[in-house]
Design a protein around this motif. Structure first.
Motif, PDB file in Angstrom:
ATOM      1  N   LEU A  81       0.774  -1.266   0.001  1.00 52.98           N
ATOM      2  CA  LEU A  81       0.141   0.037   0.023  1.00 52.98           C
ATOM      3  C   LEU A  81       1.010   1.221   0.008  1.00 52.98           C
ATOM      4  CD1 LEU A  81      -2.368  -1.322   2.498  1.00 52.98           C
ATOM      5  CD2 LEU A  81      -2.550  -1.279   0.089  1.00 52.98           C
ATOM      6  N   GLU A  82       2.087   1.136   0.548  1.00 52.31           N
ATOM      7  CA  GLU A  82       3.137   2.079   0.353  1.00 52.31           C
ATOM      8  C   GLU A  82       4.371   1.443   0.735  1.00 52.31           C
ATOM      9  OE1 GLU A  82       2.875   5.195   3.908  1.00 52.31           O
ATOM     10  OE2 GLU A  82       0.768   4.515   3.525  1.00 52.31           O
ATOM     11  N   PRO A  83       5.550   2.021   0.734  1.00 54.33           N
ATOM     12  CA  PRO A  83       6.673   1.283   1.227  1.00 54.33           C
ATOM     13  C   PRO A  83       6.585   0.794   2.622  1.00 54.33           C
ATOM     14  CG  PRO A  83       7.338   3.474   0.247  1.00 54.33           C
ATOM     15  CD  PRO A  83       5.630   3.413   0.130  1.00 54.33           C
ATOM     16  N   GLU A  84       7.032  -0.494   2.692  1.00 56.28           N
ATOM     17  CA  GLU A  84       6.910  -1.108   4.012  1.00 56.28           C
ATOM     18  C   GLU A  84       5.531  -1.502   4.461  1.00 56.28           C
ATOM     19  OE1 GLU A  84      10.023  -1.970   5.110  1.00 56.28           O
ATOM     20  OE2 GLU A  84      10.845  -0.666   3.516  1.00 56.28           O
ATOM     21  N   TYR A 120      -1.869  -1.258   8.779  1.00 58.51           N
ATOM     22  CA  TYR A 120      -1.130  -0.216   9.492  1.00 58.51           C
ATOM     23  C   TYR A 120      -1.192  -0.242  10.922  1.00 58.51           C
ATOM     24  CZ  TYR A 120      -1.417   2.224   4.860  1.00 58.51           C
ATOM     25  OH  TYR A 120      -1.015   2.631   3.655  1.00 58.51           O
ATOM     26  N   GLN A 121      -0.094   0.130  11.349  1.00 64.29           N
ATOM     27  CA  GLN A 121       0.305   0.164  13.062  1.00 64.29           C
ATOM     28  C   GLN A 121      -0.670   1.630  13.485  1.00 64.29           C
ATOM     29  OE1 GLN A 121       4.183  -0.788  14.024  1.00 64.29           O
ATOM     30  NE2 GLN A 121       4.081  -2.575  13.109  1.00 64.29           N
ATOM     31  N   VAL A 122      -0.150   2.629  12.619  1.00 63.01           N
ATOM     32  CA  VAL A 122      -0.594   3.971  12.812  1.00 63.01           C
ATOM     33  C   VAL A 122      -1.663   4.169  11.873  1.00 63.01           C
ATOM     34  CG1 VAL A 122      -0.135   6.283  13.180  1.00 63.01           C
ATOM     35  CG2 VAL A 122       1.623   4.592  13.909  1.00 63.01           C
ATOM     36  N   PRO A 123      -3.288   4.504  12.378  1.00 64.90           N
ATOM     37  CA  PRO A 123      -4.174   4.482  11.218  1.00 64.90           C
ATOM     38  C   PRO A 123      -4.075   5.870  10.546  1.00 64.90           C
ATOM     39  CG  PRO A 123      -4.998   3.912  13.456  1.00 64.90           C
ATOM     40  CD  PRO A 123      -3.377   4.088  13.676  1.00 64.90           C
TER      41      PRO A 123
END
Length: 139
Positions: A81-84, A120-123
């Motif tokens: 969805l994006e890098p990493e 995602y860990q951080v929404p």
């Protein structure tokens, strides 16, 4: 028979699903699909680095220097969805099966069947709202 019907059928089966663009296709190697490059740009406040990408590769996924250059017998399909940020990682026994699996994954993503919030860990709620709009056809 010259085989052109077989080639046309294979080309159609290999074609990316709606919304996806073939970014790179190495013969017998890596294949990369990107989702809606027309909307993932600074003009739309959807950063290009966040473009959903499906990579097909038979390279090692080990987390050590140089591992990504080592070919394996397993083909991986990875939706980032994006890098990493990897949303889906699937494995296949052949490139052909991986291409088919990637196209199915792309269709499911475009249809909203993939939970892209979970990795995602951080929404990122404002980004998710924009992505919801793109997947809902509002963009």
């Amino acid at each position: 028979m010259d085989g052109s019907d077989d080639t046309a059928e294979r080309d159609e089966a290999d074609a990316p699903p709606p919304g996806w663009t073939l970014w790179n296709d190495e013969p017998r190697g890596r294949r990369i699909l990107v989702f809606r490059p027309d909307v993932f740009n600074e003009d739309n406040d959807l950063p290009a680095e966040c473009i959903p990408t499906i990579m097909i590769s038979n390279r090692s996924r080990a987390q050590r220097p140089g591992a990504s250059r080592v070919p394996t017998d397993t083909w991986h399909v990875v939706l980032t969805l994006e890098p990493e940020i990897e949303a889906v990682v699937d494995s296949y026994e052949s490139r052909e099966a991986a291409v088919e699996g990637a196209n199915d994954l792309g269709r499911r993503f475009a249809d909203g069947e993939i939970d892209y919030r979970e990795p995602y860990q951080v929404p990122r709620e404002s980004y998710f709202a924009q992505l919801d709009a793109v997947l809902g056809g509002e963009a």
